[in-house]
Design an enzyme around this catalytic site. Sequence first.
Site, mmCIF file in Angstrom:
data_model
loop_
_atom_site.group_PDB
_atom_site.id
_atom_site.type_symbol
_atom_site.label_atom_id
_atom_site.label_comp_id
_atom_site.label_asym_id
_atom_site.label_seq_id
_atom_site.Cartn_x
_atom_site.Cartn_y
_atom_site.Cartn_z
ATOM 1 N N ARG A 1 -4.259 -5.796 12.314
ATOM 2 C CA ARG A 1 -2.941 -5.126 12.407
ATOM 3 C C ARG A 1 -2.960 -4.498 13.737
ATOM 4 O O ARG A 1 -3.734 -3.445 13.739
ATOM 5 C CB ARG A 1 -2.743 -4.546 11.334
ATOM 6 C CG ARG A 1 -1.297 -3.777 11.156
ATOM 7 C CD ARG A 1 -1.153 -2.729 9.714
ATOM 8 N NE ARG A 1 -2.233 -1.567 10.295
ATOM 9 C CZ ARG A 1 -2.527 -0.861 9.149
ATOM 10 N NH1 ARG A 1 -1.838 -1.006 7.840
ATOM 11 N NH2 ARG A 1 -3.316 0.286 9.306
ATOM 12 N N ASP B 1 9.462 2.833 1.404
ATOM 13 C CA ASP B 1 8.288 3.484 1.940
ATOM 14 C C ASP B 1 8.432 3.449 3.420
ATOM 15 O O ASP B 1 7.681 2.428 3.732
ATOM 16 C CB ASP B 1 6.949 3.250 0.953
ATOM 17 C CG ASP B 1 5.797 4.114 1.740
ATOM 18 O OD1 ASP B 1 6.035 4.571 2.852
ATOM 19 O OD2 ASP B 1 4.573 3.695 1.037
ATOM 20 N N TRP C 1 0.810 -1.164 -0.027
ATOM 21 C CA TRP C 1 -0.092 -0.160 -0.023
ATOM 22 C C TRP C 1 1.062 1.275 0.108
ATOM 23 O O TRP C 1 1.677 1.307 0.746
ATOM 24 C CB TRP C 1 -0.905 -0.009 1.371
ATOM 25 C CG TRP C 1 -1.782 1.263 1.467
ATOM 26 C CD1 TRP C 1 -1.716 2.604 1.511
ATOM 27 C CD2 TRP C 1 -3.335 1.028 0.742
ATOM 28 N NE1 TRP C 1 -2.724 3.326 1.457
ATOM 29 C CE2 TRP C 1 -3.853 2.338 0.943
ATOM 30 C CE3 TRP C 1 -3.979 0.042 0.379
ATOM 31 C CZ2 TRP C 1 -5.149 2.596 0.620
ATOM 32 C CZ3 TRP C 1 -5.302 0.551 0.163
ATOM 33 C CH2 TRP C 1 -6.068 1.730 0.384
ATOM 34 N N GLU D 1 7.728 -1.408 1.259
ATOM 35 C CA GLU D 1 7.770 -1.430 2.518
ATOM 36 C C GLU D 1 8.800 -2.298 3.200
ATOM 37 O O GLU D 1 8.552 -3.344 2.959
ATOM 38 C CB GLU D 1 6.153 -1.549 3.252
ATOM 39 C CG GLU D 1 4.913 -0.688 2.593
ATOM 40 C CD GLU D 1 3.698 -1.308 2.902
ATOM 41 O OE1 GLU D 1 3.453 -1.443 4.204
ATOM 42 O OE2 GLU D 1 3.234 -1.835 2.094
ATOM 43 N N GLN E 1 4.948 3.748 8.061
ATOM 44 C CA GLN E 1 4.568 3.357 9.124
ATOM 45 C C GLN E 1 5.665 2.645 9.944
ATOM 46 O O GLN E 1 5.684 2.635 11.147
ATOM 47 C CB GLN E 1 3.633 1.965 8.840
ATOM 48 C CG GLN E 1 2.493 2.366 8.167
ATOM 49 C CD GLN E 1 1.438 1.223 7.940
ATOM 50 O OE1 GLN E 1 1.381 0.432 9.131
ATOM 51 N NE2 GLN E 1 0.549 1.183 7.224
ATOM 52 N N LYS F 1 2.926 9.490 7.877
ATOM 53 C CA LYS F 1 2.454 9.327 8.861
ATOM 54 C C LYS F 1 3.082 9.408 10.050
ATOM 55 O O LYS F 1 2.812 10.536 10.682
ATOM 56 C CB LYS F 1 2.080 7.529 8.877
ATOM 57 C CG LYS F 1 1.212 7.154 7.987
ATOM 58 C CD LYS F 1 0.887 5.650 8.030
ATOM 59 C CE LYS F 1 -0.198 5.185 7.147
ATOM 60 N NZ LYS F 1 -1.529 5.577 7.044
HETATM 61 C C1 LIG Z 1 3.187 2.195 3.810
HETATM 62 C C2 LIG Z 1 2.253 3.168 3.408
HETATM 63 N N1 LIG Z 1 2.754 4.150 2.462
HETATM 64 C C3 LIG Z 1 1.862 4.962 2.137
HETATM 65 C C4 LIG Z 1 0.580 5.418 2.463
HETATM 66 C C5 LIG Z 1 -0.406 6.429 1.911
HETATM 67 O O1 LIG Z 1 -0.289 7.433 2.762
HETATM 68 P P1 LIG Z 1 -1.227 8.570 2.909
HETATM 69 O O2 LIG Z 1 -2.574 7.726 3.152
HETATM 70 O O3 LIG Z 1 -0.837 9.636 3.710
HETATM 71 O O4 LIG Z 1 -1.211 9.175 1.540
HETATM 72 C C6 LIG Z 1 0.177 4.583 3.512
HETATM 73 C C7 LIG Z 1 -1.050 4.630 4.155
HETATM 74 O O5 LIG Z 1 -1.623 3.634 4.690
HETATM 75 C C8 LIG Z 1 1.049 3.316 3.829
HETATM 76 O O6 LIG Z 1 0.686 2.776 4.721
#
Ligand SMILES: Cc1ncc(COP(=O)(O)O)c(C=O)c1O
Length: 440
Positions: free
Chosen positions: A404, A241, A136, A208, A244, A270
């Site tokens: 989660r 990324d 995500w 991630e 989290q 975040k």
């Molecule tokens: C790993 C990751 N990257 C990017 C995003 C996207 O972030 P945003 O919702 O602030 O655009 C999320 C959102 O849940 C995320 O978990």
Amino acid sequence: MSTSHLTNEPWDEHLIRYGMPFVPRLIAKARGTLIWDSEGREILDFTSGQMCATLGHNHPRIVEAIREACEGALHLFSGMLSPPVVALSQRLAGLLPPRLSKSLFLSTGGEANEAALKLAKLHTGNFEVVGYTGSWHGMTSGAQSVNYVAGRQGYGPMMPGSLALPAPNAYHCPVRHCRDACDGTCLEVGFDMVDAQSTGALAAVIAEPVESSGGVIVPPEGYWQKVKQHCDKRGMLLIFDEAQTAFGRLGRDFAFQHFGVEPDILTLSKTLGGGLPLSATIVSEAMEADCHEKGFMHPTSHVSDPLPAQVALAVLDVLAEERLNARALAMGELLAAGLRYLQDKHEIIGDVRGFGLLQGVELVKDRETRAPDVATGRAITSRCMELGLSMNIVSVGVMASMWRIAPPLSVRSEEIDRGIAILDQAITEVLAEGGRAAAE
Ligand SMILES: Cc1ncc(COP(=O)(O)O)c(C=O)c1O
């Protein structure tokens, strides 16, 4: 403004539904690990809001930073810099390895990934981007194109050149090869598939470091080193990324420090803003210079805004002062122990896995087949809310149904014990009521 009419009207009458169902309570207040609904009922927040409130809700230092920003400037012309923005760029450069020294400050995680993808394309001159199944990265078009957990259907073509690698999920091996321990075969198969599909324009892998929405997947030892080698061999950049995983949840400032692999581009979001919208895309001096030369353009209305930068400085201060990295590991152990106790007691819990204060719990119909028990999971999640515990249940395609679990890093041990007791009660009650049948 009077809000008395809120009790008489359906709350979502004038709102667009955007995915998850709305919680059937209005939330009026949030502090630390707790939130309260409009009738004063207390709820433990085991999701840190939307994974952003790592310091706990409304931390006094965040509130103070917002006040300070009000004395200075909240928002400026996009070409203007302010002391908090400059200070934050310097703080991050000081925390990161020397190569990751140039930051761009935006608002959301999706935007930061959008900028990362554009920088990767401009720098390499290529356009193909490889994401991970279950990943995500955000809801803007470029980021969404490399989301493989959900939400791809119904909008027409994704960005040309979007490809996928199988996530190293040992509990549900994506290539049906391993069980419980990933030996990395999926990565080799994955890159064979990428090579077969590529038009010769591979720009980057985006990932991630611990996939969260895709099922809390901690890759096996040496995995990211192998990915980096695959990237280097093909002239691809590695984008991590860390929306989290940065700033404490896994016990370090950045998750890549655990895995010993530096990305070429790092995105933060975040947890950087501690509840306020702030994100960053970070690259090397050489990449920034090259992209600038090539005309990189990414001004937004809120690029380099002083307010969230002021808050982020407070977030970084509190992380260090309250030693939240170490705390996340200690509290994470306590949480994992509680979850394993529940796993011993309740057959529906097929697996407990995670890292620090990011824990995943798989809900299965049968521990042998590992088929997801979506309906019972949802029923238990609703019961938890009634009992005063907010839990996030995620579906990973048709493969898994999971909680989660990620309380704020400031969570206290009594709060973890209370959360585990509520979860125990909710599971027991729903199963006793024939939860599966009733929910289905
Ligand atoms: C790993 C990751 N990257 C990017 C995003 C996207 O972030 P945003 O919702 O602030 O655009 C999320 C959102 O849940 C995320 O978990």
